[in-house]
Every structure is written in structure tokens, then in C-alpha cells.
Design an enzyme around this catalytic site. Structure first.
Site, PDB file in Angstrom:
ATOM      1  N   LYS A  50       0.538  -0.799   0.015  1.00 43.97           N
ATOM      2  CA  LYS A  50       0.474   0.156   0.102  1.00 43.97           C
ATOM      3  C   LYS A  50       1.034   1.418   0.755  1.00 43.97           C
ATOM      4  O   LYS A  50       1.819   1.493   0.827  1.00 43.97           O
ATOM      5  CB  LYS A  50      -0.910  -0.057   0.860  1.00 43.97           C
ATOM      6  CG  LYS A  50      -1.427   0.910   1.649  1.00 43.97           C
ATOM      7  CD  LYS A  50      -2.909   0.926   2.531  1.00 43.97           C
ATOM      8  CE  LYS A  50      -3.662   1.751   2.534  1.00 43.97           C
ATOM      9  NZ  LYS A  50      -5.150   1.808   3.829  1.00 43.97           N
ATOM     10  N   SER A  89      -9.829   1.549   3.058  1.00 48.17           N
ATOM     11  CA  SER A  89      -8.862   2.846   1.729  1.00 48.17           C
ATOM     12  C   SER A  89      -7.563   1.539   1.205  1.00 48.17           C
ATOM     13  O   SER A  89      -6.994   1.851   0.181  1.00 48.17           O
ATOM     14  CB  SER A  89      -8.097   3.576   2.993  1.00 48.17           C
ATOM     15  OG  SER A  89      -7.407   2.940   3.465  1.00 48.17           O
ATOM     16  N   SER A 104      -9.634  -0.433   7.034  1.00 53.18           N
ATOM     17  CA  SER A 104      -9.126  -0.257   5.753  1.00 53.18           C
ATOM     18  C   SER A 104      -9.080  -1.266   5.145  1.00 53.18           C
ATOM     19  O   SER A 104      -8.574  -1.484   3.962  1.00 53.18           O
ATOM     20  CB  SER A 104      -8.511   0.891   5.915  1.00 53.18           C
ATOM     21  OG  SER A 104      -9.143   2.522   5.394  1.00 53.18           O
TER      22      SER A 104
END
Lengths: 530, 480
Positions: free
Chosen positions: B79, B154, B178
Site C-alpha cells: 500500500k 482505503s 481499511s
């Protein structure tokens, strides 16, 4: 005419205005103007004395916020060096430059120093304390928040006792001591109109010692600061140098009529880099506030910056534009729990402070109280005294060197005892050289300057420079004989009963032998021959 | 078996046995990325040459016998809020569009030590603020299961990359769901560990007291394996915890006999999609069949979790994001007059709307006069939620419920109503507030074919129990 006028204008600031008035001032006009200025200045001086006498009706109320840079090897939240100086941004890492993803890790030594200062100033130690973030935007602060302590500072409710001029003592209460990180430094290049940031100082550990508004004069403030400095230096927690910024004091000051119970509106004065600047700033701010009140105006709560060259402070920001720092507990740092055990360890490591040292010196070394008072006023001098005495076992002689030559040199060079860098062993050797009669007292003073400045080994230095005292009777006798032959009048005087003449002859002999003669021997030989 | 169909653990085994190589694996991933990335947009940064070169280096070490880690040769995605030394790290924000970190985050370092090869940096909601990956400054990521829909967020890029075979596994971060929610939307496994289990060093903070890094994987075995690699005490992170029990693969046991599973009634009330409800309860039924003791209970306080979470996370974010000011790194506006104008313009242009909304919210709740009423109250709610969970875990080993109220919404459907988007976090955020571990495991699809996830929540440090329950459930589903 005009040239003369220009010269005056150049030197007298008030007359410089004349060059902008649109006409050529004659020397007469310039001079009378100058005279007028002098008389106005004279009047103002009287006025200010008059005001001071009026000031008796006012009481000055002062509280201090003292920042002290702690003497840890590494920064408060990372492993970078705290060393002063260094090329910009060389003592930095992702943590102290606020790089994304970096996290702070608390330096335990900071906690120990802070707690030690708290214990030495009679504070209560907050065994469960936290760090908070103080949020504000400024480029010297890489995260745009400073990690500090607001809600649970490490020390609270302490006091230190100061000695007043009348010999009584007064307790100055300490509200709290908290730990925080220092900011970086901005370097402005006015020529290029750009600014640079140096983060070497960013993350250097600080403690802020916040007093209650218990001081009433500049003298009390200085006494309080000196006391704090002494305690902290004894702890080894900081060198407390105001000039280098390792100790900084902000003055919160208000005035009120004598007898009033409420405090007046206070101002905070910053940028005070010496004790004398602090004293000047306090007096100027007191006068400024009294002037305002006397003229029916109000004191505005604001932060002011002192300019010591101009002996004037100017407003930086008022309470109205004071920032909301949005303090909240720093989630990157876990609450700090100082266990009973840890606290005991810190307590057990507390050093001997001045009063205890004074008692011990009197007992152990039997030197005069005056000497002890002087020596223990500085941790550095006390250390030097103890180290040297341990080597030569001549406490009084060591004390004499310290309060004599060493203090003289420090004063002449405007140095602090902390600037002393020579080895105690060299002073011990010097004392031994004098004791053994190898050098005389005057030569010793010269050699000591070399020790102080270059840390020379006195034995080697005396040998290399042939400074050894001449105690060879044969050589001395030859010189003395020559002096007697050259000074018949003095010889006659001496023999006629004038003892003073002997001193003259000794002096002449010493001079002839370039100060290296053993004065005792010279005396003895002279007397013999005469 | 097709290379891309392998799990990370299967691939690592095949590489170890010499049946394939790290280079072949990376080439297969690259081929897949070249085929589907233009549609899904899983990655913010993907450097084909760098990835291949790294795979070659790793393969050499494997062959030389110097690299023998659990993930030796396995291509992974990271990420884009985790710092990677020398590789662009943007948090999907314009304000970090040019930011190249000087160091790698601890989790990435540990992945690499285990032999993993980084493919690239995955797309996300800007600074992890969002639930759809639509707030990214670098375009939306689409759900590989149905590109009309969001992948969740996210960590949407990481979840989508694993679902699309653009990565064998990925790292995400979870502040309020997330990892678990995009895992659920994309039909993959995602785990949020106990707070303090994985070092946050190098993770660009959103809500520091809530953030945790965790894996997004094809199955529970991969999840346990990556957990075992990344969980470790890190002296660089003061909130990191010393744990002895990080041999998570030891919990890959197909057995839940006697395990006590609680179903919080509050998680199945109004707002929960019926198909999601059915699928989740079916999962509970399967575990019951496998021998678990399943019963319903009242968790309470669920409705207070959302305001408490948005108060705390926004407060921390408002401070954490102050360092992005145009002075030291990242985006700086070209024309400005003086320092404050530079700050203002840089941050106005550099941050997106959702980030600004949360910074303003956070600044407000911390401002003088409101701190007690909002921030302190939220901390109290947080403590009460933790207490409610403590009470529940006195009775149950695992709490089971949905991950999100619905399956993945359509692209563009969520952003117009931020409050509704915030409400979508209702089942995940209390886990972050209480610092607990949670795992999301696929438990079927809705009638539109969109994946549904079941969430299992454990007490602090009970990841092994969660892994065992999730593994048993996964095995049972495969048998079906």
C-alpha cells in the site's frame, strides 16, 4: 561650513534628521539643536529618577519560564548527536527532520535528568506522565507540532530558596517542570531573500521550569536563576550557558500598586541572553508598564522581544493573535510510568549539592569559609579543587590558586568556570614545583597562564624553557657580588641602618637573574656579604 | 496449476522446489498487470524493470542457498502509505506526488527479509481517508469482481491487486476497517492485527492510535504466513508490543470444537443488507456444524463507535498531516507571497476534499473550548467500548458478524454523502478503537455476484484463535 555640519550630523542621530528637513542647517543651528537635545535628555533623566521614586508605590511581579538544554549525548526522540555546531543538517535523521512515517522513541536519560532537577528543586514527581503535541506551523519545527508536556508534566509544586540582600531567604515556588524538544534554526539570507532550515538542534532535549509569580525585583530574578543554574550544573544536567542558549529565560512581568491583591496584566519578554540583559529588560519593562498606567493607558497582554543593544523591547504578538495550540496526548508515545524503583535509583544518584559540599570541605580540608563559598559556587571549580587536592594534598594552596589566579583569568577573559579545560594534574604539578623550590611564585604565575591556555605539563614546560629557579650558591654569589660592587650607595645606606636598601639590592639581583633566582637564597647571601 | 492461481505459500513452495522461479512468477504478474491494470488501476507506482531486477536478485540468492525465507521469491504489493526507500510513496495524495523516502517501513523490511519481491505501490484513499479508494489523487481503483463497483478502501488497491491476480498477496493498513472492508468487497482475506503487533515505523500516519498494518491475501494460510513475517517487536515504534506468540502458521488447524462464538445482535439490526446478513449467519452455521458453540448476545455501544472514531481519528490526522507543508518535501505551490501564503496555497492545492474535511474536523475537536466536549468524551467512549469487548470476551473466544452493511457500492455512489460513507464503517471501527484483531474472510456472493465477507473479532493477542476459526471455516466452505 557645510562640511562641519555634515560631520556633526553623522555623529548625532537627532541632528541626522536635519539632513531631511529640506534646507542646509548652519553649524549654529545644528549646535543649538544639539544643546536642546542634551537638555531634553537631562530632563528625561531627572524625570526617570523621579519616576523611580514614584515607583515605590508599585510592586513588580515576576514569574519566569526557564528553558534548559539537557546535556544528553543524543536527542530526546532519536539517536542523533546533540553536539552544538556542526555543518547544517549533519546531526539529523528521519525522526528529527519530521519525515513521513518516522516515530519518536523517548530517551530515558532525559527523564532521569528532568526528574533529578525536579527532586533537587523539591518538586513532586509525576510518576504517570504523558507527552502532548503542541501544534503550530513554523518551518523550524519539522512536524509542525512540538512534542511537549501540558496535561501531566513530569514535575510539579517545587521551590528553591534564594538569599536576599538583607541576608534572609525567600522561597520561589516552581509550578512545574516539563520535558520537550527543541526546534531547528532558521538561517535567513537577506541578499538572496531566502531562508534555510538547520535541523541540528531539532529534537535536542529541553526542560522548561515554570515558576510561580513570586519574584519582585531583577535582583531576585538573578538570584533565582543563579540558584537554578548551580543546581543543574551540580547535577550535570546542563552547562546552562545563557550566551549559547543552553539556558534561556522568558520573563513574565506585571506591576500593581503596593498592597493590591490582584495581579496586573502581564507581558512576556523573550530573547534575553545574559543575566545583565535580563536585569535591564526587567527594569525597562517595569518602567514601560508604570508609564502606561500613569498615563491612563492599559498594559496589553502580549509577548515582547528584547533588543539588548537598543535597550528596548517591542511587541511580537498580542494575546488576541495568540495561537490555539490544540494540545492533545501524542499517540506515538506511550504514557511514561516512572516506577518507585526507578525513582529511587534517580534519588540515590543525586550528587552532593553546595550546602553539603560546604560542610564537608570545612570538615575535611579546614580551609576558610570564604574560600569554600567561592569554590562551591561553581560545580566546575569544586570539581577542580577536589581533583587537584586529591593529587597534591595541599587544599589551601589549591584554593589560593582557584580564587586567585583562576578567577582573575576567568574574569579578564569573560569566561565561565565551565570553560576551564586544563587537567587538574597540571595544577597539582605546578604546586609541587613551587613547593620543591624548583620555580618561584612569580614564574609559577606565568607557567599557570600556559597551563590554563594550553594545558601544558608544567614540569616539561619549566625544563624546556629553562625557568627553573637558580639555587646554585656559587652562581648566585657571583651575581650578588657584582650587584654590591655596582651599587655602593645602597650598600652604604644598608650599612647605615636603612633596611629598605636590602630590598632594592634583592630586586636588582633578581632582575639580573631574569627572575629565576631563589629569593630566599639571594637574601641570605646578600646579608652574609654585607 | 496455473502459476497465477497459486497462493503465496504454494508459490514459495514451488520456487523452493525449483518448479518455478521468482523471475517466472514476477513475469506472470507483470503480464497480468499489463493485461488488466489499465482497467482496474490497482497501482500508483509500478516499475516493471525494477520489479524484474529485484526478482532476479532474489532468485540468485535462493539458488545460492542464502535466501530461505517464508516468502522467498513471492511477488507482493505494498500500500502506498508505507515508506519504501528510493521508491515513490504518495499516500495517493498530490501533496506527496514526488516524495521518495530515505528509508523503508519496518513491515516492508521484514517482508523483504523473508524473500518477498515488491511489485509496486498500490492505490488507496488519499492518506487512507475513505472507504472506496475514490479519494485517491491518482484515479479510482475498480473492483476486479465487477468493475462497475468500488473495491472498498482505503486499502482498495491492495485488495483489488490480490483479487485481480496482479499480486500474490499485499500489505494494507487498517485504521477503521481499511483492510477488512476492501477484503470483503473484493473477496479476499484481510487481517487487522492487535494494535502494536506490527511496527508502524515507516507507515505514514493517519490515526496513530488506531493504525495497524496487515495482510490482504488469497486465503487464510497466506494470511497467517504474512502475519508471521511482519509481526515483531520494533524498538523504533514506542507502541510496538513484545509478543512471543507470533508463530501464526501453527494456528492453521482445522478444528473449532468447543470454540465459543458470540453473535452480537447489534450487528444485525437496521441498515444491514439482507443478503449480507444471510451469508454471515450461514458462516456462523457452518462453524456451529464444525463443533463451535454459537450464541447471540448484546454488545452494546455500537452506535457510539462512529462519532468516537471520527473524533479521535480526525484529531490525530489533523496533527499528523501538519508536516505536509511544502517546506521539506512533497508538493509546493509555484507562486506564493511569503511563508503563510505558501502554506495555505500548498495545502489547499495539495490535499483533496475528504482529507481537508477530516483535518478541519480534527482541528475543531482539538481547539480550545471544545477539547473536553469532543476529544476527551471520545476517549471515554473508546474506553467504554474496550470494556464492552472485554466483557464479551470473558464469554466468547470469537465475535462473528458482517464486515460491512452492504456489498461493494457502485463507483461514485458514496462520495456525495460522506455521512453515509462514515456509517458504512460501523462494524469495523470499534475493533480499531478497542485495539483488537479482526479478520475478514469471504463467505459468498450476493445476487449481483459481489463478494461478501464475514468478520471475526478476537480479544487482544488472540490472532491465533481467529486464524484457527477462519481456517476451519475456509476448509469447510471448500468442502461444500
Amino acid at each position: 561650513m557645510k562640511n562641519n555640519a555634515d560631520a556633526l550630523i553623522f555623529h548625532t542621530p537627532i541632528c541626522a534628521e536635519a539632513s531631511q528637513i529640506g534646507f542646509d542647517a548652519t553649524i549654529e543651528i545644528v549646535c543649538t539643536t544639539a544643546l536642546a537635545v542634551f537638555s531634553i535628555a537631562q530632563f528625561l533623566r531627572y524625570a526617570s529618577e523621579w519616576r523611580i521614586s514614584m515607583a515605590k508605590q508599585y510592586e513588580t511581579v515576576i514569574g519566569l519560564e526557564v528553558h534548559v538544554e539537557l546535556a544528553t549525548k543524543t536527542k530526546i526522540f532519536c539517536g542523533c548527536s546533540t553536539e552544538f555546531g556542526g555543518a547544517p543538517n549533519t546531526h539529523t535523521c528521519p525522526v528529527c527532520t519530521g519525515m513521513p512515517g518516522s516515530l519518536p522513541v523517548l530517551n530515558k536519560q532525559v527523564v532521569e535528568y528532568a526528574a533529578a532537577v525536579g527532586l533537587a528543586t523539591n518538586c513532586t514527581i509525576t510518576q504517570y506522565c504523558k507527552f502532548d503535541r503542541k501544534n503550530y506551523f513554523y518551518p523550524d519545527n519539522p512536524q509542525n507540532y512540538q512534542i511537549s508536556q501540558l496535561y501531566l508534566p513530569i514535575c510539579r509544586d517545587g521551590h528553591v530558596d534564594i538569599k536576599l540582600e538583607d541576608g534572609t531567604t525567600k522561597a520561589i515556588r516552581i509550578h512545574e517542570i516539563h520535558m520537550e524538544e527543541d526546534a531547528g534554526k532558521l538561517i535567513h539570507d537577506d541578499w538572496e531573500d531566502v531562508s534555510f532550515v538547520d535541523f541540528n538542534r531539532s529534537g535536542v532535549p529541553l526542560i522548561e521550569i515554570v515558576s510561580e509569580p513570586d519574584m519582585r525585583s531583577a535582583k531576585e530574578v538573578i538570584a533565582y536563576l543563579e540558584k537554578l543554574r548551580l543546581i543543574i550544573q551540580y547535577l550535570g544536567a546542563s552547562d546552562c550557558k545563557l550566551q549559547e542558549g543552553s539556558m534561556r529565560a522568558d520573563v513574565n512581568l506585571s506591576v500593581r500598586e503596593v498592597g493590591a491583591t490582584d495581579f496586573g496584566t502581564r507581558t512576556e519578554t523573550k530573547n534575553l541572553n545574559s543575566f545583565s540583559a535580563i536585569a535591564r529588560a526587567i527594569e525597562a519593562e517595569r518602567d514601560r508598564q508604570i508609564d502606561l498606567i500613569e498615563s491612563g493607558q492599559k498594559v496589553i497582554q502580549e509577548t515582547r522581544r528584547w533588543d539588548d543593544n537598543k535597550a528596548y523591547s517591542y511587541a511580537m504578538r498580542s494575546k488576541e493573535d495568540a495561537q490555539d495550540y490544540r494540545y492533545f496526548p501524542d499517540p506515538d508515545l506511550v504514557p511514561l510510568h516512572i516506577s518507585d524503583e526507578w525513582l529511587e535509583t534517580i534519588k540515590s544518584r543525586q550528587p552532593e549539592f553546595k550546602s553539603e559540599k560546604m560542610e564537608r570541605y570545612a570538615k575535611e580540608f579546614g580551609i576558610p569559609e570564604y574560600d569554600i563559598e567561592m569554590i562551591t559556587d561553581s560545580k566546575r571549580l569544586a570539581d577542580l579543587f577536589e581533583e587537584t587536592t586529591a593529587l597534591c594534598n595541599q587544599p589551601k594552596k589549591v584554593a589560593n590558586w582557584i580564587i586567585g589566579e583562576i578567577m582573575r583569568i576567568l574574569k579578564d577573559k569573560s569566561l565561565e568556570p565551565e570553560d576551564i579545560s586544563f587537567d587538574a594534574s597540571n595544577l597539582a604539578k605546578l604546586i609541587a614545583l613551587v613547593d620543591a623550590g624548583t620555580i618561584n611564585g612569580n614564574v609559577a604565575k606565568d607557567v599557570f597562564v600556559k597551563i590554563f591556555e594550553e594545558n601544558v605539563d608544567p614540569e616539561q614546560y619549566v625544563k624546556e624553557n629553562g625557568l627553573g629557579q637558580i639555587s646554585d650558591e656559587g652562581a648566585l654569589r657571583a651575581t650578588v657580588e657584582k650587584i654590591i660592587a655596582d651599587n655602593p650607595q645602597s650598600v652604604a645606606d644598608y650599612r647605615g641602618g636603612k633596611d629598605k636598601a636590602l630590598g632594592f639590592l634583592v630586586g636588582q639581583t633578581m632582575k639580573a637573574m631574569k627572575g629565576k633566582a631563589n629569593p630566599g637564597l639571594v637574601n641570605k647571601i646578600l646579608k652574609e656579604l654585607l | 496449476m496455473e502459476l497465477l492461481d497459486m497462493t503465496a505459500v504454494e508459490l514459495a513452495k514451488a520456487i523452493k522446489e525449483g518448479k518455478t522461479t521468482a523471475v517466472e512468477a514476477m513475469e506472470a504478474v507483470i503480464a497480468q498487470i499489463e493485461c488488466t491494470e489499465s482497467e482496474y488501476n490497482c497501482y500508483v507506482t509500478f516499475d516493471k524493470e525494477a520489479a524484474l531486477n529485484e526478482a532476479k536478485e532474489v532468485q540468485k540468492k535462493i539458488e545460492a542457498g542464502t535466501l530461505n525465507g517464508l516468502l522467498a521469491g513471492v511477488p507482493v504489493a505494498v500500500k502506498d502509505n508505507m515508506c519504501t526507500e528510493g521508491v515513490l510513496t504518495t499516500c495517493s495524495s498530490k501533496i506527496l506526488e514526488n516524495f521518495i523516502p530515505q528509508f523503508s517501513s519496518e513491515a516492508v523490511v521484514r517482508l523483504k527479509e523473508a524473500g518477498a519481491v515488491m511489485i509496486g505501490k498500490t492505490n488507496m484513499d488519499e492518506f487512507a481517508m475513505g472507504s472506496t479508494t475514490e479519494t485517491s489523487a491518482f484515479g479510482v481503483t475498480k473492483n476486479p469482481r465487477n468493475p462497475q463497483h468500488v473495491p472498498g478502501g482505503s486499502s482498495g488497491g491492495s485488495a483489488a491487486a490480490v483479487a485481480a491476480n496482479e499480486a500474490f498477496c499485499a500489505l494494507g493498513s487498517d485504521t477503521g476497517g481499511s483492510i477488512r472492508q476492501p477484503a470483503s468487497y473484493c473477496g479476499v482475506v484481510g487481517m487487522k492485527p492487535t494494535y502494536g503487533t506490527v511496527s508502524r515505523y515507516g507507515l505514514i500516519a493517519y490515526g496513530s492510535s488506531l493504525d495497524q498494518i496487515g495482510p490482504l491475501t488469497k486465503d487464510v494460510t497466506d494470511c497467517a504466513t504474512i502475519m508471521e513475517v511482519i509481526a515483531a517487536h520494533d524498538p523504533k515504534d514506542s507502541t510496538s508490543i513484545k509478543r512471543e506468540d507470533t508463530n501464526f502458521t501453527a494456528a492453521l488447524v482445522n478444528d473449532v470444537k468447543g470454540m465459543k462464538i458470540g453473535i452480537p445482535k447489534d450487528y444485525f439490526g437496521e441498515g444491514l443488507d439482507l443478503e449480507v446478513k444471510e451469508a454471515v449467519l450461514k458462516a456462523a452455521e457452518i462453524l456451529k456444524e464444525k463443533g463451535a458453540v454459537v450464541e447471540e448476545f448484546d454488545l452494546s455501544l455500537v452506535e457510539y463507535a462512529i462519532p468516537a472514531y471520527y473524533t479521535i481519528a480526525a484529531a490525530e490526522a489533523s496533527s499528523n498531516l501538519e508536516r505536509f507543508d511544502g517546506v521539506k518535501y512533497g508538493y509546493r505551490v509555484k507562486d506564493y507571497e511569503g511563508l503563510h501564503n505558501m502554506y495555505k496555497k500548498t495545502r489547499s492545492e495539495g490535499f483533496g476534499a475528504e482529507v481537508k474535511r477530516r483535518i478541519m474536523l480534527g482541528s475543531f475537536v482539538l481547539s480550545s473550548g471544545y477539547y473536553d466536549a469532543y476529544y476527551l468524551k471520545a476517549l471515554k467512549v473508546k474506553a467504554m467500548i474496550k470494556k464492552a469487548f472485554d466483557e464479551a470476551f470473558a464469554k466468547y473466544d470469537v465475535i462473528l458478524g458482517p464486515v460491512a452493511p452492504t456489498t461493494a457500492p457502485k463507483l461514485g455512489a458514496s462520495l456525495s454523502d460522506p455521512i453515509k460513507m462514515y456509517l458504512g464503517d460501523i462494524y469495523t471501527i470499534s475493533v480499531n478503537l478497542a485495539g483488537l484483531p479482526g479478520i475478514s474472510v469471504p463467505c459468498g456472493n450476493d445476487s449481483k455476484g459481489l463478494p461478501i465477507g464475514v468478520q471475526m473479532i478476537g480479544n487482544s493477542f488472540s490472532e491465533k484463535t481467529l486464524i484457527q476459526a477462519a481456517y476451519t471455516y475456509e476448509q469447510a466452505r471448500m468442502e461444500d
